[in-house]
Design an enzyme around this catalytic site. Structure first.
Site, PDB file in Angstrom:
ATOM      1  N   LYS A 107       0.861  -1.181   0.000  1.00  0.00           N
ATOM      2  CA  LYS A 107       0.000   0.000   0.000  1.00  0.00           C
ATOM      3  C   LYS A 107       0.900   1.235   0.000  1.00  0.00           C
ATOM      4  CE  LYS A 107      -4.504   0.831   2.103  1.00  0.00           C
ATOM      5  NZ  LYS A 107      -5.268   0.836   3.355  1.00  0.00           N
TER       6      LYS A 107
HETATM    7  O1  G3P Z   1      -9.387   1.675   3.767  1.00  0.00           O
HETATM    8  C1  G3P Z   1      -9.274   2.989   4.190  1.00  0.00           C
HETATM    9  C2  G3P Z   1     -10.001   3.191   5.458  1.00  0.00           C
HETATM   10  O2  G3P Z   1      -9.378   2.489   6.486  1.00  0.00           O
HETATM   11  C3  G3P Z   1     -10.233   4.588   5.844  1.00  0.00           C
HETATM   12  O3  G3P Z   1     -11.438   4.573   6.472  1.00  0.00           O
HETATM   13  O4  G3P Z   1     -13.182   5.389   7.968  1.00  0.00           O
HETATM   14  O5  G3P Z   1     -10.769   5.948   8.417  1.00  0.00           O
HETATM   15  O6  G3P Z   1     -11.989   7.004   6.513  1.00  0.00           O
HETATM   16  P1  G3P Z   1     -11.866   5.812   7.401  1.00  0.00           P
END
Ligand code: G3P
Length: 214
Positions: A83
């Site tokens: 990643k």
């Molecule tokens: O895959 C990306 C994710 O982990 C981000 O999610 O909810 O932190 O925006 P969030």
């Protein structure tokens, strides 16, 4: 559509894997930090539970450092996907790694231009962050729709991995948009099963079965 789970919590990953519908896992440093265990140990444990792509994020910010970390991570397990952030250096690193056949997931993608750049660099996956765009009053799913269309226009092989999904409707919308993958938090996966009419209908079937079973 492939389902990845967006967590580094082993109990959640084990439970999702036991459903038989899980294709992979995405992690990031924040998700791993939440679990309170060392980075490598956590990744190896995840790879032992799920036989599918596991995204592991670099923390170097220069292309050389990213590639160095990536080459180390790939020795950890055959299912590791690197990643990388969608920055200039991330795109440079993506190109080098792609040329060497190392799978990549370009994360923190917030624009169609960024998605075009990473496709040209040979990314395996691009991760548009839907929820974080919604958070700033943009329609995050529009980005997923645009990227799917742009990749179709030119036959790019990069898979659109809808990320930062916050509720079950996001998953439906990502599927309608033609995203190749949704990475889903455990809580959202759980909500996807639920429907009160299923519960009510099953309850009635079981009551009626009691009347006729003997
Ligand atoms: O895959 C990306 C994710 O982990 C981000 O999610 O909810 O932190 O925006 P969030």
């Amino acid at each position: 559509m492939k389902f990845f789970i967006d967590t580094a919590n082993l109990n959640e990953i084990r439970e999702a894997a036991s459903l038989g519908i899980l294709d992979g896992v995405t992690t990031n440093p924040s998700l791993i930090a939440k679990e309170g265990k060392p980075f490598k140990e956590t990744i190896l444990a995840i790879c032992n539970v799920v036989d599918g792509p596991v995204s592991v994020e670099v923390t170097a910010t220069d292309a050389g450092g990213m590639c160095q970390q990536a080459r180390d991570f790939t020795t950890w397990h055959k299912n590791v996907v690197i990643k990388l952030p969608t920055t200039r250096d991330g795109v440079k690193a993506c190109k080098c790694l792609s040329d060497d056949g190392i799978p990549t997931n370009l994360t923190l993608c917030f624009s169609a231009n960024q998605a075009l750049l990473v496709a040209k660099a040979g990314a395996t996956y691009v991760s548009p962050f839907v929820g974080r765009l919604d958070d700033i009053s943009h329609v995050g799913m529009d980005l997923v729709r645009d990227v799917v269309q742009i990749y179709k226009n030119y036959g790019y092989k990069t898979q659109v991995l809808a990320a930062s999904l916050r509720h079950p409707l996001h998953v439906v919308e990502a599927a309608l948009a033609g995203a190749h993958v949704s990475t889903i938090p455990f809580k959202v996966l759980d909500l996807m099963f639920r429907h009160p009419l299923t519960d009510r209908g099953l309850d009635q079937f079981l009551k009626d079965w009691e009347k006729v079973k003997s």
